[in-house]
Structure formats: C-alpha cells, structure tokens
Enzyme design. Structure first.
Site, PDB file in Angstrom:
ATOM      1  N   LYS A 191       0.849  -1.196   0.000  1.00 55.29           N
ATOM      2  CA  LYS A 191       0.000   0.000   0.000  1.00 55.29           C
ATOM      3  C   LYS A 191       0.881   1.240   0.000  1.00 55.29           C
ATOM      4  O   LYS A 191       1.714   1.420   0.895  1.00 55.29           O
ATOM      5  CB  LYS A 191      -0.903  -0.027   1.241  1.00 55.29           C
ATOM      6  CG  LYS A 191      -1.809   1.184   1.388  1.00 55.29           C
ATOM      7  CD  LYS A 191      -2.897   0.936   2.423  1.00 55.29           C
ATOM      8  CE  LYS A 191      -3.753   2.168   2.656  1.00 55.29           C
ATOM      9  NZ  LYS A 191      -4.827   1.939   3.619  1.00 55.29           N
ATOM     10  N   ASP A 244     -13.549   4.391  10.078  1.00 56.64           N
ATOM     11  CA  ASP A 244     -13.891   4.276   8.657  1.00 56.64           C
ATOM     12  C   ASP A 244     -14.343   2.839   8.420  1.00 56.64           C
ATOM     13  O   ASP A 244     -13.975   2.207   7.450  1.00 56.64           O
ATOM     14  CB  ASP A 244     -12.666   4.615   7.803  1.00 56.64           C
ATOM     15  CG  ASP A 244     -13.049   5.037   6.385  1.00 56.64           C
ATOM     16  OD1 ASP A 244     -14.256   5.241   6.132  1.00 56.64           O
ATOM     17  OD2 ASP A 244     -12.147   5.159   5.544  1.00 56.64           O
TER      18      ASP A 244
HETATM   19  P1  ADP Z   1      -7.609   3.471   1.388  1.00 67.82           P
HETATM   20  O1  ADP Z   1      -7.013   3.907   2.680  1.00 67.82           O
HETATM   21  O2  ADP Z   1      -7.064   4.276   0.272  1.00 67.82           O
HETATM   22  O3  ADP Z   1      -9.099   3.373   1.415  1.00 67.82           O
HETATM   23  P2  ADP Z   1      -7.470   0.579   1.693  1.00 67.82           P
HETATM   24  O4  ADP Z   1      -6.480   0.070   2.678  1.00 67.82           O
HETATM   25  O5  ADP Z   1      -8.890   0.613   2.153  1.00 67.82           O
HETATM   26  O6  ADP Z   1      -7.019   1.994   1.127  1.00 67.82           O
HETATM   27  O7  ADP Z   1      -7.352  -0.308   0.382  1.00 67.82           O
HETATM   28  C1  ADP Z   1      -8.092  -0.022  -0.800  1.00 67.82           C
HETATM   29  C2  ADP Z   1      -8.501  -1.314  -1.480  1.00 67.82           C
HETATM   30  O8  ADP Z   1      -7.343  -2.117  -1.772  1.00 67.82           O
HETATM   31  C3  ADP Z   1      -9.370  -2.215  -0.600  1.00 67.82           C
HETATM   32  O9  ADP Z   1     -10.728  -1.910  -0.731  1.00 67.82           O
HETATM   33  C4  ADP Z   1      -9.038  -3.590  -1.109  1.00 67.82           C
HETATM   34  O10 ADP Z   1      -9.800  -3.887  -2.258  1.00 67.82           O
HETATM   35  C5  ADP Z   1      -7.586  -3.486  -1.531  1.00 67.82           C
HETATM   36  N1  ADP Z   1      -6.699  -3.953  -0.455  1.00 67.82           N
HETATM   37  C6  ADP Z   1      -6.127  -3.229   0.515  1.00 67.82           C
HETATM   38  N2  ADP Z   1      -5.363  -3.971   1.333  1.00 67.82           N
HETATM   39  C7  ADP Z   1      -5.439  -5.230   0.855  1.00 67.82           C
HETATM   40  C8  ADP Z   1      -4.863  -6.495   1.253  1.00 67.82           C
HETATM   41  N3  ADP Z   1      -4.054  -6.588   2.296  1.00 67.82           N
HETATM   42  N4  ADP Z   1      -5.170  -7.588   0.515  1.00 67.82           N
HETATM   43  C9  ADP Z   1      -5.992  -7.495  -0.536  1.00 67.82           C
HETATM   44  N5  ADP Z   1      -6.552  -6.346  -0.967  1.00 67.82           N
HETATM   45  C10 ADP Z   1      -6.287  -5.233  -0.298  1.00 67.82           C
HETATM   46 MG    MG Z   2     -10.225   2.057   2.510  1.00 63.86          MG
END
Ligand code: ADP
Ligand code: MG
Length: 457
Positions: free
Chosen positions: A121, A226
């Site tokens: 991320k 959130d």
């Molecule tokens: P943001 O803070 O920008 O909302 P998120 O952490 O919610 O970011 O991640 C956005 C999207 O990425 C999630 O809705 C999911 O689909 C995907 N995602 C995030 N972390 C993971 C993970 N560890 N494994 C699989 N998909 C992930």
């Molecule tokens: Mg998110």
C-alpha cells in the site's frame, strides 16, 4: 503518468543517489535548490545536473524555477525510493498489478523470491491538498518541509503500527510485513471488499462478527472511524478481515462516541439494505439501547491498551497528534494545477509486466516471470538510504536507512524478520491472480482500469 516499474531497471546508482539527495533536501525545503542537491549528492565527477535531467524525464522529480532553480520529489520518485529500499531489504522482488485504489492510497501486488504474493500500500495522504495544508495550518507554518511526504509516511507508520498491534491482540487484520517511507507491505487478503459481495450464506453471522469487532475494538480502546463495506474484506468461507487503519482514534478522543456510532450505523445500514437484515431479530444479544445498536457508554473501554505495541512499532504520540491534526482539519481544495494532477498525482498505473534488471552493474540478474508474466522483477542492489542533516551532510556511499533513530530501525527490522517468517508460513506460493476468483455476484472491481480518485479533506 504511470507507476512504470520498468523504469527502475534503467536507473543507476547515481540516479538513486541524486533522488535520495532531493528527498533529504525536502526535509527543509519544499523546493530543493539545485546546488544543494549537488552538495548533498556530491557525485564524484559532478554531473548532478545530467542525472537530474534523467530523473525529470522519468517524472521522478519536478522542476520548479518560480523562486529559484530547484526540484522536488514527485509521488513516483518517492514510490521508487520506497520500492528500492524494500527490494534491498529482501521484502519483495517483484511488483505486479494494481489491486486497489483508495482515497489516499494505491495498492499493488508484490511478490518475493518464494513466489509469496503480498499487498503493497502506497499512502497518498494529502494527495490533493498538501500545498493548501502547508499554507493554511498553524502547526505547519514553522516547518516548510512538513508536506505530503511527511504525512504519507506518518499514515504508513500508523497503519503498520496498528496492524501489528491489532494482530497481536487477535484481531482479523492482514499480517504487517514491513514499512518504509509511505509504503506498507502486508499479507494479501484472499477475498473481496464487502461492498462487492451481493450474497452471503450467513449474513446474520457475518453481521454479528463485524459488529462484535467494533465493540471489541472499543474494549481495546480504539475506534476504526472508517468501518464500512469498503474496509471489510470477506473471503469464500465468509471470514472477515478488517483493513485500512490510518484514521483510527482512541476511545478517549473527544468525538469518540460520534465515531463509534457512525461505524456501527454504517454496518447496520449496509446489512439492512444489501442483505435485508431485520435487526430486531438478529442482534438481540448485542442490543442494549432502544435503537438496537450497541451503546458506546455501556462498553468497558480500556484506553491505552495498545500503547505499548504502538510505541514498539515506532509510532509516537507526537506522530498521532500530527496526523490527527491533519485528518481533522478543514483543508480546502489545493492549488495544484490540473496538469500536475494528471502528470503525477492521480493516475498511478503499472505498465507491462516484464522482468526487469535494476541497476545492472551492481546486481545479479534474476528473472522469474510467473503465470502470464504479471510481475515485474526487481533486482537486489545496495540499499538507498539517508541520514543526518541534508544541509551539513553529504550522502556517503554506505548510507543507513531513512530513519535517524537506530532503535526504531532495529525494532522495525526485528518485526520485519518475524513478519516475513510468518508470511512465508501462512501465504506460501500464492501466485493466483485475484481476478481469477469467482465473483461473488458483486460489481467487478475493475482492477485493471485505474480510476482517478481525488479526495479533498
Ligand atoms: P484506502 O485507505 O485508500 O481506502 P485501503 O487500505 O482501504 O485503502 O485499500 C483499498 C482497497 O485495496 C481495498 O478496498 C481492497 O480492495 C484493496 N486492499 C487493501 N489492502 C489489501 C490487502 N491486504 N489484501 C488485498 N486487498 C487489499
Ligand atoms: Mg479504505
């Protein structure tokens, strides 16, 4: 502009040295004067200008001559520094496709030597507003370098620290593998965000699990803030995993009750609408007020429960204060031009999936294309790091990591080793693309297309 990891293989040691010099300069300058970059990088035969031109060509730095001749890092430049550090640490060797785009982040698949696929991320805190933030906030006035790099790095550190602490207390979260700059590497969750799921075998059980999590978090002194269908992942066995922690607050926060109620309300609303749940029936055992919602006041909360774990990950109270000030402030739309949005801030993309050779002179080349070649192989080369005050110190050839605090570096390294071992055990050889998963009936996540999402705080 794309996260064209392919470019990584053409970047030389000098390119990274100058890129790191720009990063160091940004601790004290929004735009780093060209001559300062030259002094920090102190390339043997001069030549910083030529290198900067190359970095500019690849959009890793942005040139600004409005006040004086200088450069700043772009998101892409910052991404490359973090990716290079992760590769050098052996956390992963390849970057694959983008699997998520959030308000403040871009998420990619990465894989390590064993073929273990993980999620990376890249935080984009203040993606649209860092300039406005800088000019409008009191607490930023005295720190010209307090900017998106700092905020995104804090967000990543907070997320990493919370993920670790929550994992240690048995919460269903991804396994936190490593953190550098604005980048967090974690285990890949084999599931879908709840928002994509149209049908569940046992909606009541899932609902109660999720509400139970909000309550248990509060018992541990925390509110997610959130907690909604976008940040809850669910797999084929209907196992729930929660993600996305940079905005979490303590139960002692002045708006704690409101945040808690909002999290609960989101879940009730979503399950009511999507799965037609009637709450009087399915949540009797957690009801304790007239509206059938768990009540914040009746939960036995222990503020500070996770403090020790958070501190162990290097996340301090000051970090928390800084990030909360940012999250809670009213930031107006920024003054970044459309052109700039298009060129560097919004459309992160992965181009191609061929193997790549990074810094060939100093790395052994390896090529490990998987499946349909959906991974970009990145090769090992000496770590790019930085240390000390950029004004007074040049980059030495054996730089440490970005963190000045050796204790923190040590503790992160230890955690990393443990997490890597755990990741190896738990998520072995997962080269299946999430696209190949059976869609549970929800709207396709359209992962291949990069969406343009701008958020204003
Ligand atoms: P943001 O803070 O920008 O909302 P998120 O952490 O919610 O970011 O991640 C956005 C999207 O990425 C999630 O809705 C999911 O689909 C995907 N995602 C995030 N972390 C993971 C993970 N560890 N494994 C699989 N998909 C992930
Ligand atoms: Mg998110």
């Amino acid at each position: 502009m794309k996260l064209d990891v392919d470019v990584l293989r053409y970047l030389s040691k000098d390119d990274f040295r100058v890129l790191t010099a720009v990063e160091m300069g940004m601790r004290n300058h929004e735009i780093v004067p060209s001559d300062l970059i030259g002094r920090i990088a102190s390339l043997k035969h001069g030549g910083t200008y030529k290198v900067l031109k190359n970095l500019l060509k690849h959009k890793l730095v942005h040139h600004d001559s409005s006040k004086y001749d200088g450069f700043r890092l772009t998101y892409l430049g910052y991404d490359f520094l973090a990716i290079k550090t992760m590769v050098n640490r052996g956390v992963f060797t390849a970057v694959g496709r983008q699997i998520g785009v959030g308000k403040e982040s871009d998420i990619f698949e990465v894989s390590n030597e064993d073929g273990t696929v993980m999620a990376m991320k890249l935080h984009r805190l203040g993606r649209t507003s860092f300039r406005a933030v800088k000019s409008k906030r009191d607490y930023l006035r005295h720190r010209s370098s307090f900017n998106w790099l700092y905020l995104s790095r804090l967000a990543a550190l907070k997320e990493f620290a919370f993920m670790k602490a929550l994992e240690e207390h048995g919460f269903p979260v991804p396994n936190a593998v490593d953190c550098n700059r604005h980048c967090v590497v974690m285990s890949l969750i084999q599931g879908y965000p709840l928002v994509q799921v149209k049908q569940l075998q046992n909606p009541e059980t899932v609902f109660e699990t999720i509400i139970g999590l909000v309550v248990r978090l509060a018992e541990h002194g925390l509110i997610h803030c959130d907690f909604n269908e976008f940040n809850i992942m669910i797999d084929d066995d209907e196992k729930v995993t929660m993600i996305d922690f940079p905005q979490m607050v303590s139960v002692s926060h002045r708006n704690a009750q409101m945040y808690f109620d909002r999290d609960i309300e989101c879940i009730f609303k979503f399950f009511g609408k999507r799965f037609n749940l009637s709450f009087e029936q399915c949540s009797d055992d957690i009801d304790d007020d007239e509206s059938s919602r768990p009540s914040f006041s009746s939960i036995t909360k222990t503020a500070g429960f996770l403090d020790k774990e958070l501190a162990a990950s290097g996340f301090t109270r000051k970090d928390e204060d800084d990030i909360q000030k940012f999250i809670e402030g009213d930031v107006e739309e920024d003054d970044v031009s459309d052109d700039e949005h298009d060129s560097e801030l919004c459309q992160t993309n992965i181009k191609g999936f061929d193997s790549l050779h990074l810094d060939q002179e100093e790395s052994t080349s390896r090529c490990n294309e998987e499946g349909e070649g959906q991974v970009v192989e990145i090769l090992q080369s000496p770590e790019v790091g930085q240390s000390g005050d950029p004004e007074s110190q040049n980059l030495s050839s054996n730089e440490g990591d970005e963190n000045d605090d050796t204790e923190l570096v040590k503790s992160l390294a230890k955690q990393r080793r443990r997490a890597m071992a755990a990741a190896r055990k738990g998520h072995h050889k997962n080269s299946t693309s999430r696209n190949s998963y059976k869609d549970k009936g929800g709207k396709s996540s359209n992962n291949s297309k990069i969406q343009k999402q701008l958020a204003s705080w």
